[in-house]
Design a protein around this motif. Sequence first.
Motif, PDB file in Angstrom:
ATOM      1  N   MET A   1       0.830  -1.205   0.000  1.00  0.00           N
ATOM      2  CA  MET A   1       0.000   0.000   0.000  1.00  0.00           C
ATOM      3  C   MET A   1       0.864   1.254   0.000  1.00  0.00           C
ATOM      4  SD  MET A   1      -3.059  -0.701   2.774  1.00  0.00           S
ATOM      5  CE  MET A   1      -4.625  -1.385   2.221  1.00  0.00           C
ATOM      6  N   THR A   2       0.453   2.270  -0.748  1.00  0.00           N
ATOM      7  CA  THR A   2       1.097   3.565  -0.622  1.00  0.00           C
ATOM      8  C   THR A   2       0.596   4.214   0.667  1.00  0.00           C
ATOM      9  OG1 THR A   2      -0.649   4.781  -1.760  1.00  0.00           O
ATOM     10  CG2 THR A   2       1.107   3.822  -3.132  1.00  0.00           C
ATOM     11  N   PRO A   3       1.293   5.226   1.171  1.00  0.00           N
ATOM     12  CA  PRO A   3       0.790   5.905   2.365  1.00  0.00           C
ATOM     13  C   PRO A   3      -0.646   6.397   2.198  1.00  0.00           C
ATOM     14  CG  PRO A   3       3.050   6.556   1.962  1.00  0.00           C
ATOM     15  CD  PRO A   3       2.636   5.721   0.782  1.00  0.00           C
ATOM     16  N   ARG A   4      -0.967   6.931   1.041  1.00  0.00           N
ATOM     17  CA  ARG A   4      -2.321   7.443   0.795  1.00  0.00           C
ATOM     18  C   ARG A   4      -3.346   6.312   0.825  1.00  0.00           C
ATOM     19  NH1 ARG A   4      -5.326   8.906  -4.038  1.00  0.00           N
ATOM     20  NH2 ARG A   4      -6.709  10.679  -3.595  1.00  0.00           N
ATOM     21  N   GLU A   5      -3.039   5.199   0.178  1.00  0.00           N
ATOM     22  CA  GLU A   5      -3.950   4.047   0.178  1.00  0.00           C
ATOM     23  C   GLU A   5      -4.148   3.513   1.591  1.00  0.00           C
ATOM     24  OE1 GLU A   5      -2.837   2.256  -4.249  1.00  0.00           O
ATOM     25  OE2 GLU A   5      -1.775   1.569  -2.461  1.00  0.00           O
ATOM     26  N   ARG A   6      -3.080   3.523   2.374  1.00  0.00           N
ATOM     27  CA  ARG A   6      -3.129   3.008   3.742  1.00  0.00           C
ATOM     28  C   ARG A   6      -4.083   3.837   4.607  1.00  0.00           C
ATOM     29  NH1 ARG A   6       2.067   3.305   4.523  1.00  0.00           N
ATOM     30  NH2 ARG A   6       2.294   1.289   3.482  1.00  0.00           N
ATOM     31  N   VAL A   7      -3.953   5.158   4.528  1.00  0.00           N
ATOM     32  CA  VAL A   7      -4.811   6.022   5.341  1.00  0.00           C
ATOM     33  C   VAL A   7      -6.251   5.935   4.877  1.00  0.00           C
ATOM     34  CG1 VAL A   7      -5.242   8.370   6.133  1.00  0.00           C
ATOM     35  CG2 VAL A   7      -2.897   7.580   5.838  1.00  0.00           C
ATOM     36  N   LYS A   8      -6.481   5.939   3.575  1.00  0.00           N
ATOM     37  CA  LYS A   8      -7.855   5.867   3.066  1.00  0.00           C
ATOM     38  C   LYS A   8      -8.521   4.567   3.500  1.00  0.00           C
ATOM     39  CE  LYS A   8      -8.932   7.578  -1.028  1.00  0.00           C
ATOM     40  NZ  LYS A   8      -9.622   8.828  -0.705  1.00  0.00           N
ATOM     41  N   ALA A   9      -7.767   3.478   3.528  1.00  0.00           N
ATOM     42  CA  ALA A   9      -8.326   2.205   4.003  1.00  0.00           C
ATOM     43  C   ALA A   9      -8.661   2.284   5.487  1.00  0.00           C
ATOM     44  CB  ALA A   9      -7.334   1.071   3.738  1.00  0.00           C
ATOM     45  N   ALA A  10      -7.748   2.838   6.284  1.00  0.00           N
ATOM     46  CA  ALA A  10      -7.993   2.953   7.722  1.00  0.00           C
ATOM     47  C   ALA A  10      -9.209   3.824   8.003  1.00  0.00           C
ATOM     48  CB  ALA A  10      -6.758   3.522   8.418  1.00  0.00           C
TER      49      ALA A  10
END
Length: 338
Positions: A1-10
């Motif tokens: 996951m990119t940092p952006r994908e990680r936060v959006k998932a969380a």
Amino acid sequence: MTPRERVKAAMRYRPVDKAPLQYYYTPVGYFEHGEKLNDLYATLPGDFEPFYRHEPCGPGPGDYDPDGSYHAFKKDEWGTLWEYRIYGIAGIPKQYPIPVLEEIDRYTLPDPLRRSVEAQQAVCRNQGEYYTLVNAHSLIERLRQLLPDDEVYCGIELDDPAINRLADKICAYNAVAIEQAIAAGADGIQFGDDYGAEKSMLLSPETWRRFFKPRLKELFAPAVKAGLDIHFHSCGKIEPILEDLREVGATSIWPQLPAYDMKQLADTCRSLGLAVAIHTDRANTMTFGTPADVRELVLREFETFKMMDGGSWFYVEADNGFPFENLRALVETIAQWR
């Protein structure tokens, strides 16, 4: 996951490859710890912006009393004169631009476009890989910076027409920042209002629902329509209105964790679909605890909020008085468990 994908998932309670991490680079942290803080943060970059080394700074030559203690006064663009006693920490209003409710209509707000350009700049810096939150300001905090507390709280409780007019003007000011965030392509907006004390709300939930809820719903509506996340900060215990915040569009909160039963808060927020920024207790553990206390608390936060299942992220902010050993324990333990 990119940092952006990680936060959006969380934010959406979806599983993550590792718990997201957010830093706030406080001037007081760099003033007290200098380059050591840069070296520590560099070992574990966050997900909300790329790491870059911050220049340690400090008070100006005129910011001291004759006895050598820090003591500064600064007037902001809203006309509030602030008194500062701890460098890098929010001050206390010394002079208000609106001393009494009767003078509200004589007051002119600053130009909102001067600040909203920050939204575009922040998004341009971090577009793509990192998750971008843009500051959409506050309401009760702004009121309390413009008028004395008794004028604010009594005016709200009495439903005074003048304070209603001022609140609407502040919301119109904040709306410009939200419009700019949407236009710039931000992932979300952040909004902060302290509604709680240690054990209860500062205003009754009924008063909050009358005065604040409809304004917040209208203010956030364009961001909700555009699909932006809305991150809401409030110090103190505001449990009675968590569901209301979700109803007006909030997708996550940054709470004052020690004001709550951690397990109960985690369960409540999971049931509401309200993600949580995990800000490890700064008033006690980070300031007066040991590195072992910090490590134990971080693990408990990680497990209680089921962070790998999504719904939360770590938030790190170096306040005044944090021993560096505790900051190191915080970052190293987050690195271990994220």
